[in-house]
Design a protein around this motif. Structure first.
Motif, PDB file in Angstrom:
ATOM      1  N   SER A  64      37.728  26.588  49.974  1.00 37.63           N
ATOM      2  CA  SER A  64      36.935  25.842  50.952  1.00 37.63           C
ATOM      3  C   SER A  64      36.703  24.423  50.437  1.00 37.63           C
ATOM      4  O   SER A  64      36.872  24.145  49.247  1.00 37.63           O
ATOM      5  N   LYS A  65      36.322  23.521  51.346  1.00 41.83           N
ATOM      6  CA  LYS A  65      36.020  22.156  50.925  1.00 41.83           C
ATOM      7  C   LYS A  65      34.844  22.177  49.964  1.00 41.83           C
ATOM      8  O   LYS A  65      33.923  22.977  50.110  1.00 41.83           O
ATOM      9  N   GLY A  66      34.931  21.297  48.990  1.00 44.54           N
ATOM     10  CA  GLY A  66      33.861  21.200  48.008  1.00 44.54           C
ATOM     11  C   GLY A  66      34.405  21.273  46.594  1.00 44.54           C
ATOM     12  O   GLY A  66      35.610  21.277  46.366  1.00 44.54           O
ATOM     13  N   THR A  67      33.498  21.342  45.636  1.00 43.03           N
ATOM     14  CA  THR A  67      33.858  21.365  44.225  1.00 43.03           C
ATOM     15  C   THR A  67      33.940  22.814  43.740  1.00 43.03           C
ATOM     16  O   THR A  67      33.072  23.632  44.042  1.00 43.03           O
ATOM     17  N   HIS A  68      34.985  23.089  42.993  1.00 45.22           N
ATOM     18  CA  HIS A  68      35.219  24.433  42.471  1.00 45.22           C
ATOM     19  C   HIS A  68      35.401  24.373  40.959  1.00 45.22           C
ATOM     20  O   HIS A  68      36.026  23.456  40.437  1.00 45.22           O
ATOM     21  N   ARG A  69      34.878  25.390  40.292  1.00 38.92           N
ATOM     22  CA  ARG A  69      34.955  25.470  38.831  1.00 38.92           C
ATOM     23  C   ARG A  69      36.012  26.503  38.445  1.00 38.92           C
ATOM     24  O   ARG A  69      36.017  27.625  38.961  1.00 38.92           O
ATOM     25  N   VAL A  70      36.882  26.128  37.513  1.00 39.19           N
ATOM     26  CA  VAL A  70      37.926  27.017  37.000  1.00 39.19           C
ATOM     27  C   VAL A  70      37.685  27.225  35.511  1.00 39.19           C
ATOM     28  O   VAL A  70      37.373  26.280  34.785  1.00 39.19           O
ATOM     29  N   GLU A  71      37.822  28.470  35.069  1.00 39.64           N
ATOM     30  CA  GLU A  71      37.702  28.786  33.644  1.00 39.64           C
ATOM     31  C   GLU A  71      38.839  29.716  33.268  1.00 39.64           C
ATOM     32  O   GLU A  71      39.166  30.640  34.019  1.00 39.64           O
ATOM     33  N   ALA A  72      39.454  29.472  32.100  1.00 36.97           N
ATOM     34  CA  ALA A  72      40.562  30.315  31.650  1.00 36.97           C
ATOM     35  C   ALA A  72      40.497  30.494  30.141  1.00 36.97           C
ATOM     36  O   ALA A  72      40.156  29.559  29.406  1.00 36.97           O
ATOM     37  N   TYR A  73      40.810  31.703  29.702  1.00 36.40           N
ATOM     38  CA  TYR A  73      40.917  31.987  28.271  1.00 36.40           C
ATOM     39  C   TYR A  73      41.822  33.195  28.073  1.00 36.40           C
ATOM     40  O   TYR A  73      42.148  33.919  29.019  1.00 36.40           O
ATOM     41  N   VAL A  74      42.246  33.416  26.822  1.00 41.81           N
ATOM     42  CA  VAL A  74      43.185  34.489  26.503  1.00 41.81           C
ATOM     43  C   VAL A  74      43.001  34.868  25.032  1.00 41.81           C
ATOM     44  O   VAL A  74      42.376  34.116  24.273  1.00 41.81           O
ATOM     45  N   ARG A  75      43.531  35.992  24.635  1.00 37.33           N
ATOM     46  CA  ARG A  75      43.538  36.415  23.227  1.00 37.33           C
ATOM     47  C   ARG A  75      44.989  36.490  22.747  1.00 37.33           C
ATOM     48  O   ARG A  75      45.906  36.644  23.545  1.00 37.33           O
ATOM     49  N   ASP A  76      45.149  36.395  21.431  1.00 34.00           N
ATOM     50  CA  ASP A  76      46.487  36.613  20.889  1.00 34.00           C
ATOM     51  C   ASP A  76      46.631  38.083  20.487  1.00 34.00           C
ATOM     52  O   ASP A  76      45.682  38.871  20.608  1.00 34.00           O
ATOM     53  N   LYS A  77      47.804  38.461  20.027  1.00 32.47           N
ATOM     54  CA  LYS A  77      48.073  39.860  19.694  1.00 32.47           C
ATOM     55  C   LYS A  77      47.278  40.339  18.490  1.00 32.47           C
ATOM     56  O   LYS A  77      47.161  41.540  18.270  1.00 32.47           O
ATOM     57  N   ALA A  78      46.692  39.405  17.730  1.00 33.34           N
ATOM     58  CA  ALA A  78      45.827  39.770  16.601  1.00 33.34           C
ATOM     59  C   ALA A  78      44.371  39.905  17.042  1.00 33.34           C
ATOM     60  O   ALA A  78      43.510  40.253  16.251  1.00 33.34           O
ATOM     61  N   GLY A  79      44.085  39.586  18.322  1.00 32.52           N
ATOM     62  CA  GLY A  79      42.727  39.720  18.837  1.00 32.52           C
ATOM     63  C   GLY A  79      41.893  38.451  18.795  1.00 32.52           C
ATOM     64  O   GLY A  79      40.728  38.462  19.191  1.00 32.52           O
ATOM     65  N   ASN A  80      42.447  37.340  18.337  1.00 37.23           N
ATOM     66  CA  ASN A  80      41.710  36.069  18.299  1.00 37.23           C
ATOM     67  C   ASN A  80      41.565  35.513  19.710  1.00 37.23           C
ATOM     68  O   ASN A  80      42.547  35.450  20.444  1.00 37.23           O
ATOM     69  N   GLU A  81      40.354  35.107  20.076  1.00 40.70           N
ATOM     70  CA  GLU A  81      40.126  34.545  21.414  1.00 40.70           C
ATOM     71  C   GLU A  81      40.331  33.031  21.399  1.00 40.70           C
ATOM     72  O   GLU A  81      39.889  32.344  20.485  1.00 40.70           O
ATOM     73  N   SER A  82      40.968  32.537  22.439  1.00 39.61           N
ATOM     74  CA  SER A  82      41.250  31.102  22.579  1.00 39.61           C
ATOM     75  C   SER A  82      39.983  30.326  22.928  1.00 39.61           C
ATOM     76  O   SER A  82      38.923  30.904  23.184  1.00 39.61           O
ATOM     77  N   ASN A  83      40.154  29.019  23.004  1.00 38.77           N
ATOM     78  CA  ASN A  83      39.128  28.165  23.597  1.00 38.77           C
ATOM     79  C   ASN A  83      38.958  28.576  25.056  1.00 38.77           C
ATOM     80  O   ASN A  83      39.839  29.187  25.642  1.00 38.77           O
ATOM     81  N   ARG A  84      37.832  28.266  25.632  1.00 37.93           N
ATOM     82  CA  ARG A  84      37.611  28.522  27.063  1.00 37.93           C
ATOM     83  C   ARG A  84      37.797  27.203  27.784  1.00 37.93           C
ATOM     84  O   ARG A  84      36.952  26.320  27.702  1.00 37.93           O
ATOM     85  N   LEU A  85      38.915  27.085  28.463  1.00 40.26           N
ATOM     86  CA  LEU A  85      39.216  25.874  29.216  1.00 40.26           C
ATOM     87  C   LEU A  85      38.430  25.947  30.518  1.00 40.26           C
ATOM     88  O   LEU A  85      38.545  26.902  31.267  1.00 40.26           O
ATOM     89  N   ASP A  86      37.619  24.947  30.773  1.00 36.57           N
ATOM     90  CA  ASP A  86      36.671  24.965  31.881  1.00 36.57           C
ATOM     91  C   ASP A  86      36.729  23.601  32.560  1.00 36.57           C
ATOM     92  O   ASP A  86      36.482  22.585  31.905  1.00 36.57           O
ATOM     93  N   TRP A  87      37.082  23.572  33.853  1.00 36.00           N
ATOM     94  CA  TRP A  87      37.181  22.284  34.543  1.00 36.00           C
ATOM     95  C   TRP A  87      36.836  22.432  36.013  1.00 36.00           C
ATOM     96  O   TRP A  87      36.742  23.530  36.534  1.00 36.00           O
ATOM     97  N   ARG A  88      36.651  21.296  36.669  1.00 39.20           N
ATOM     98  CA  ARG A  88      36.321  21.263  38.101  1.00 39.20           C
ATOM     99  C   ARG A  88      37.445  20.624  38.896  1.00 39.20           C
ATOM    100  O   ARG A  88      38.108  19.707  38.437  1.00 39.20           O
ATOM    101  N   VAL A  89      37.574  21.119  40.113  1.00 38.11           N
ATOM    102  CA  VAL A  89      38.531  20.562  41.079  1.00 38.11           C
ATOM    103  C   VAL A  89      37.796  20.457  42.400  1.00 38.11           C
ATOM    104  O   VAL A  89      37.058  21.357  42.779  1.00 38.11           O
ATOM    105  N   ARG A  90      37.991  19.351  43.095  1.00 34.53           N
ATOM    106  CA  ARG A  90      37.366  19.182  44.401  1.00 34.53           C
ATOM    107  C   ARG A  90      38.430  19.306  45.473  1.00 34.53           C
ATOM    108  O   ARG A  90      39.526  18.772  45.351  1.00 34.53           O
TER     109      ARG A  90
END
Length: 143
Positions: A99-125
């Motif tokens: 829908s029109k307006g500002t939206h927040r996106v967040e993405a993260y993942v782990r590796d095969k050893a179980g380490n968690e990545s940074n949490r990439l967090d951004w906005r898109v309008r």
């Protein structure tokens, strides 16, 4: 057949080399992976305005054990959209009608050893004008 000591003396180093080679290929002596994967290259770029259906993507990378794509999480406005996204070891993409307006996106993942990545967090309008601001801090876009 009679085995002499020189034959045994030659066989032991060969057997040790073979055992070491097998252990390395099985991962027995590999160094532990303590480095987390990285999520980067968000698209649409943070703080941009887009129109129509939106294709949201980000890249994954890991120099250690490799990205475990099954652990990827993609959130859109706080809702887990992972099941609607396509995630691979190289990244993800999600096509969404927003829908029109500002939206927040967040993405993260782990590796095969179980380490968690940074949490990439951004906005898109979508379809709106005016300023939106996110802050880039320590490799993460903050909303």
């Amino acid at each position: 057949m009679r085995v002499t000591r020189p034959c045994i003396a030659l066989a032991v180093p060969i057997l040790l080399a073979l055992a070491s080679s097998l252990a390395l290929s099985a991962g027995v002596f590999q160094k532990a992976d303590t480095t987390p994967p990285v999520v980067n290259a968000p698209k649409p770029a943070p703080d941009t305005t887009v129109s129509g259906d939106v294709r949201i993507t980000a890249a994954f990378s890991d120099e250690g054990s490799g990205v475990d794509a099954s652990t990827a999480r993609i959130l859109l406005d706080g809702t887990d959209m992972t099941g609607k996204a396509e995630a691979t070891a190289k990244g993800f993409h999600l096509k969404a009608s927003l829908s029109k307006g500002t939206h927040r996106v967040e993405a993260y993942v782990r590796d095969k050893a179980g380490n968690e990545s940074n949490r990439l967090d951004w906005r898109v309008r979508v379809g709106a004008t005016g300023p939106i601001t996110s802050e880039f801090k320590n490799g993460v876009f903050l909303v």
